[in-house]
Design a protein around this motif. Structure first.
Motif, PDB file in Angstrom:
ATOM      1  N   GLY A  47      48.796  42.608  44.826  1.00 46.00           N
ATOM      2  CA  GLY A  47      47.820  43.027  43.682  1.00 46.00           C
ATOM      3  C   GLY A  47      46.724  41.959  43.526  1.00 46.00           C
ATOM      4  N   SER A  48      46.845  40.807  43.703  1.00 45.64           N
ATOM      5  CA  SER A  48      46.008  39.686  43.542  1.00 45.64           C
ATOM      6  C   SER A  48      44.875  39.728  44.456  1.00 45.64           C
ATOM      7  CB  SER A  48      46.391  38.255  43.585  1.00 45.64           C
ATOM      8  OG  SER A  48      46.697  37.957  44.786  1.00 45.64           O
ATOM      9  N   LEU A  49      45.391  40.327  45.907  1.00 41.53           N
ATOM     10  CA  LEU A  49      44.298  40.441  47.021  1.00 41.53           C
ATOM     11  C   LEU A  49      43.490  41.812  46.956  1.00 41.53           C
ATOM     12  CD1 LEU A  49      46.548  39.561  49.995  1.00 41.53           C
ATOM     13  CD2 LEU A  49      44.744  38.273  48.819  1.00 41.53           C
ATOM     14  N   LEU A  50      44.163  42.818  46.142  1.00 38.50           N
ATOM     15  CA  LEU A  50      43.611  43.962  46.029  1.00 38.50           C
ATOM     16  C   LEU A  50      42.503  43.963  44.968  1.00 38.50           C
ATOM     17  CD1 LEU A  50      46.877  46.589  46.019  1.00 38.50           C
ATOM     18  CD2 LEU A  50      44.928  46.448  47.526  1.00 38.50           C
ATOM     19  N   SER A  51      42.677  43.137  43.769  1.00 38.80           N
ATOM     20  CA  SER A  51      41.737  42.940  42.712  1.00 38.80           C
ATOM     21  C   SER A  51      40.680  42.226  43.441  1.00 38.80           C
ATOM     22  CB  SER A  51      42.494  42.000  41.647  1.00 38.80           C
ATOM     23  OG  SER A  51      43.470  42.343  41.171  1.00 38.80           O
ATOM     24  N   SER A  52      40.824  41.323  44.431  1.00 39.33           N
ATOM     25  CA  SER A  52      39.772  40.563  44.990  1.00 39.33           C
ATOM     26  C   SER A  52      38.876  41.413  45.920  1.00 39.33           C
ATOM     27  CB  SER A  52      40.272  39.553  46.057  1.00 39.33           C
ATOM     28  OG  SER A  52      40.942  38.229  45.405  1.00 39.33           O
TER      29      SER A  52
ATOM     30  N   GLY B  44      36.086  42.787  42.464  1.00 39.96           N
ATOM     31  CA  GLY B  44      35.157  41.784  42.606  1.00 39.96           C
ATOM     32  C   GLY B  44      33.810  41.994  42.719  1.00 39.96           C
ATOM     33  N   ASN B  45      32.937  41.476  43.736  1.00 45.80           N
ATOM     34  CA  ASN B  45      31.572  41.852  43.904  1.00 45.80           C
ATOM     35  C   ASN B  45      31.457  43.175  44.406  1.00 45.80           C
ATOM     36  OD1 ASN B  45      31.089  39.121  42.778  1.00 45.80           O
ATOM     37  ND2 ASN B  45      30.664  38.463  44.643  1.00 45.80           N
ATOM     38  N   ALA B  46      32.393  43.694  45.323  1.00 42.07           N
ATOM     39  CA  ALA B  46      32.018  44.788  46.082  1.00 42.07           C
ATOM     40  C   ALA B  46      33.563  45.395  46.469  1.00 42.07           C
ATOM     41  CB  ALA B  46      31.125  44.550  47.311  1.00 42.07           C
ATOM     42  N   SER B  47      33.471  46.427  47.198  1.00 41.33           N
ATOM     43  CA  SER B  47      34.802  47.241  47.351  1.00 41.33           C
ATOM     44  C   SER B  47      35.518  46.713  48.626  1.00 41.33           C
ATOM     45  CB  SER B  47      34.618  48.825  47.557  1.00 41.33           C
ATOM     46  OG  SER B  47      33.729  48.876  48.737  1.00 41.33           O
ATOM     47  N   ALA B  48      34.859  45.890  49.442  1.00 43.26           N
ATOM     48  CA  ALA B  48      35.557  45.239  50.454  1.00 43.26           C
ATOM     49  C   ALA B  48      35.136  43.749  50.578  1.00 43.26           C
ATOM     50  CB  ALA B  48      35.096  46.131  51.921  1.00 43.26           C
ATOM     51  N   VAL B  49      35.848  43.014  51.331  1.00 40.84           N
ATOM     52  CA  VAL B  49      35.445  41.609  51.568  1.00 40.84           C
ATOM     53  C   VAL B  49      34.344  41.193  52.104  1.00 40.84           C
ATOM     54  CG1 VAL B  49      36.226  39.355  52.682  1.00 40.84           C
ATOM     55  CG2 VAL B  49      38.023  41.103  51.645  1.00 40.84           C
ATOM     56  N   SER B  50      33.833  42.174  53.088  1.00 42.40           N
ATOM     57  CA  SER B  50      32.604  42.026  54.102  1.00 42.40           C
ATOM     58  C   SER B  50      31.460  42.143  52.957  1.00 42.40           C
ATOM     59  CB  SER B  50      32.536  42.847  55.083  1.00 42.40           C
ATOM     60  OG  SER B  50      32.847  44.170  54.966  1.00 42.40           O
TER      61      SER B  50
ATOM     62  N   GLU C 299      36.319  29.742  35.412  1.00 43.92           N
ATOM     63  CA  GLU C 299      35.679  30.149  34.206  1.00 43.92           C
ATOM     64  C   GLU C 299      36.273  31.920  33.947  1.00 43.92           C
ATOM     65  OE1 GLU C 299      31.611  29.813  33.659  1.00 43.92           O
ATOM     66  OE2 GLU C 299      31.743  27.889  33.778  1.00 43.92           O
ATOM     67  N   ASN C 300      36.204  32.252  33.118  1.00 44.53           N
ATOM     68  CA  ASN C 300      36.857  33.812  32.699  1.00 44.53           C
ATOM     69  C   ASN C 300      36.442  34.675  33.721  1.00 44.53           C
ATOM     70  OD1 ASN C 300      38.714  33.279  30.556  1.00 44.53           O
ATOM     71  ND2 ASN C 300      37.247  33.667  29.143  1.00 44.53           N
ATOM     72  N   GLY C 301      35.367  34.878  34.065  1.00 42.13           N
ATOM     73  CA  GLY C 301      34.556  35.665  34.828  1.00 42.13           C
ATOM     74  C   GLY C 301      34.089  35.268  36.166  1.00 42.13           C
ATOM     75  N   THR C 302      34.126  33.726  36.452  1.00 45.38           N
ATOM     76  CA  THR C 302      33.468  32.932  37.557  1.00 45.38           C
ATOM     77  C   THR C 302      34.244  32.074  38.098  1.00 45.38           C
ATOM     78  OG1 THR C 302      31.353  33.547  36.277  1.00 45.38           O
ATOM     79  CG2 THR C 302      31.269  31.862  38.155  1.00 45.38           C
TER      80      THR C 302
ATOM     81  N   PRO D  33      37.967  38.050  39.984  1.00 46.09           N
ATOM     82  CA  PRO D  33      38.271  39.489  39.993  1.00 46.09           C
ATOM     83  C   PRO D  33      39.329  39.605  38.796  1.00 46.09           C
ATOM     84  CG  PRO D  33      38.342  38.706  42.203  1.00 46.09           C
ATOM     85  CD  PRO D  33      38.020  37.228  41.556  1.00 46.09           C
ATOM     86  N   SER D  34      39.313  40.554  38.276  1.00 47.90           N
ATOM     87  CA  SER D  34      40.037  41.006  37.186  1.00 47.90           C
ATOM     88  C   SER D  34      39.985  40.110  35.963  1.00 47.90           C
ATOM     89  CB  SER D  34      41.617  40.933  37.655  1.00 47.90           C
ATOM     90  OG  SER D  34      41.813  42.004  38.437  1.00 47.90           O
ATOM     91  N   HIS D  35      38.889  39.325  35.820  1.00 44.83           N
ATOM     92  CA  HIS D  35      38.617  38.313  34.838  1.00 44.83           C
ATOM     93  C   HIS D  35      37.338  38.471  34.194  1.00 44.83           C
ATOM     94  CE1 HIS D  35      42.072  36.744  36.801  1.00 44.83           C
ATOM     95  NE2 HIS D  35      42.741  36.251  35.635  1.00 44.83           N
ATOM     96  N   GLY D  36      36.677  39.708  34.277  1.00 50.31           N
ATOM     97  CA  GLY D  36      35.313  40.067  33.817  1.00 50.31           C
ATOM     98  C   GLY D  36      35.428  40.411  32.326  1.00 50.31           C
ATOM     99  N   ASP D  37      34.317  41.344  32.108  1.00 51.42           N
ATOM    100  CA  ASP D  37      34.396  41.845  30.696  1.00 51.42           C
ATOM    101  C   ASP D  37      35.089  43.431  30.853  1.00 51.42           C
ATOM    102  OD1 ASP D  37      33.516  42.519  28.215  1.00 51.42           O
ATOM    103  OD2 ASP D  37      31.613  43.614  28.827  1.00 51.42           O
TER     104      ASP D  37
END
Length: 408
Positions: free
Chosen positions: A108-113, A117-123, A370-373, A389-393
């Motif tokens: 689940g943590s990897l899926l959240s990443s 996160g910034n985009a839908s895929a790591v690349s 930080e919470n979102g960063t 990931p999963s710690h933003g607004d």
């Protein structure tokens, strides 16, 4: 009895001191070793010992039995709840349910990443990584440690960010808690497992998994026994459902046993994340040696993108997390990177020290959370910010905290 001993050994890592002599003394008090003097004292002794000395061993024996019963009940009772505490969480995974809870939380943590996160895929996330800016003098001083100030590419920083949430969960003090209950008939599954994990700031993340589990095979041949189980269900994360499968194979023969557990979440067509445990145990001359590995494989569009081995290491009393990542680069070549994470306390805040071998260079930096960063602070007086990931607004109130008001 062999299974009971194996389970007690696996539980001992989280409940007993590390010193071998202290462990042996506790085992002696519990009656596993050197029990004869206790029994002798309980049933006899000199007259001078008196009645007072006679009841003390009996009281100790009753306390020992109560302790053993508590451990066995925690291990064998079906359903209910359990937890994997701080420290080396791998040593506390003793049942298939423990593993599936760990698998749900870590995958689940990897899926959240990847998706949160910034985009839908790591690349894609790596490509949009922030441009480095000069760090504050105090942060730069904290980061400087004499290590090479080698620069990471945006793709390399994206890789580190991909595994930070997993590192947080494995180095946090909080427990990985899970409870199992019968699922609502409308879900289409027999069971529901609720998994709660904590990060390094103490915040909790909850995952829900609906699943069925069945015995798929059991056979015995010339003293060798093999049992197979399968799991099929759905992992719910941030309102998104991911099909999951899992399995367990147990093999045992004349004092040796081997257990394989795996858990897989589908992330798209021909794409998935899989975690597997390989546990080998061998008993010889009264001593048991156990080897435990956790391996993550990430497949994207039918191709193996990453294979990561995760393990704990202890040096000078400090617990570190080591990840060896074999990955396919954008040009089709392959590279092996090593990430070492160590938790540190700085000014009342928890910081992750990262020592990495990436692209043939050794680099060390700190990650301020930080919470979102995530803020990376390097030893060459530069820094970069990345989405956590999963710690933003998540509450849609225009700030990065968890409450429902607009104040930071």
């Amino acid at each position: 009895m062999k299974d009971v001993k194996k389970l007690l050994r696996s539980q001992a890592a989280g409940a007993l001191p590390d010193d071998a002599r202290v462990k042996e003394n506790v085992r002696r008090e519990l009656g596993f070793a050197g029990a004869e003097p206790v029994l002798a004292a309980a049933h006899g002794g000199t007259a001078a010992a008196g009645a007072k000395k006679k009841w003390l061993p009996l009281a100790a024996a009753f306390l020992a039995l109560a302790l053993i019963a508590a451990v066995l009940l925690a291990v064998f009772l079906p359903g209910g709840s359990s937890s994997l505490g701080g420290g080396n969480k791998f040593l506390q995974i003793s049942t298939a349910d423990d593993f599936y809870a760990y698998g749900a939380a870590s995958v689940g943590s990897l899926l959240s990443s990847e998706s949160g996160g910034n985009a839908s895929a790591v690349s894609a996330r790596a490509a949009s990584a922030a441009v480095r800016a000069p760090a504050s003098p105090s942060a730069a001083a904290n980061a400087a440690d004499g290590t090479s100030d080698g620069h990471l590419t945006a793709e390399q920083e994206g890789l580190v960010n991909e595994y930070l949430a997993l590192a947080e969960g494995l180095l946090s003090d909080g427990a990985i808690e899970h409870s199992i209950a019968g699922a609502d008939a409308s879900s289409g599954y027999d069971y529901v497992m609720t998994v709660t994990a904590r990060d390094l700031l103490g915040s909790s993340v909850t995952y829900t998994m609906y699943y069925d589990q069945t015995l798929t095979g059991s056979e015995t041949d010339d003293g060798e026994r093999e049992d197979s189980y399968s799991l099929e269900g759905m992992l719910v994360l941030d309102g998104v459902s991911y099909p999951v499968t899992g399995g367990k194979v147990e093999e045992s023969e004349s004092g040796e046993s081997e257990t394989e557990l795996w858990f897989r979440a589908e992330t798209g067509e021909n794409s998935y994340i899989r975690v597997e445990q390989e546990l080998e145990s061998e008993t010889e001359g009264g001593s048991t040696e156990t080897e435990q590995k956790y391996i993550y494989t990430i497949w994207r569009d039918g191709a193996l993108a990453e294979r990561t081995t995760v393990e704990y290491e202890s040096e000078a009393g400090e617990l570190e997390l080591k990840m060896t990542v074999e990955r396919r680069l954008s040009d089709g070549s392959r590279e092996t990177d090593v990430l070492e994470f160590e938790r540190e306390e700085e000014g009342g805040s928890t910081v992750l020290r990262v020592n990495a071998q990436m692209g043939g260079e050794r680099v060390s930096f700190r990650v301020y959370i930080e919470n979102g960063t995530y803020r990376y602070v390097f030893s060459d007086n530069t820094s970069s910010d990345h989405s956590r990931p999963s710690h933003g607004d998540d509450d849609d109130d225009d700030d990065d905290d968890d409450d429902d008001d607009d104040d930071d």
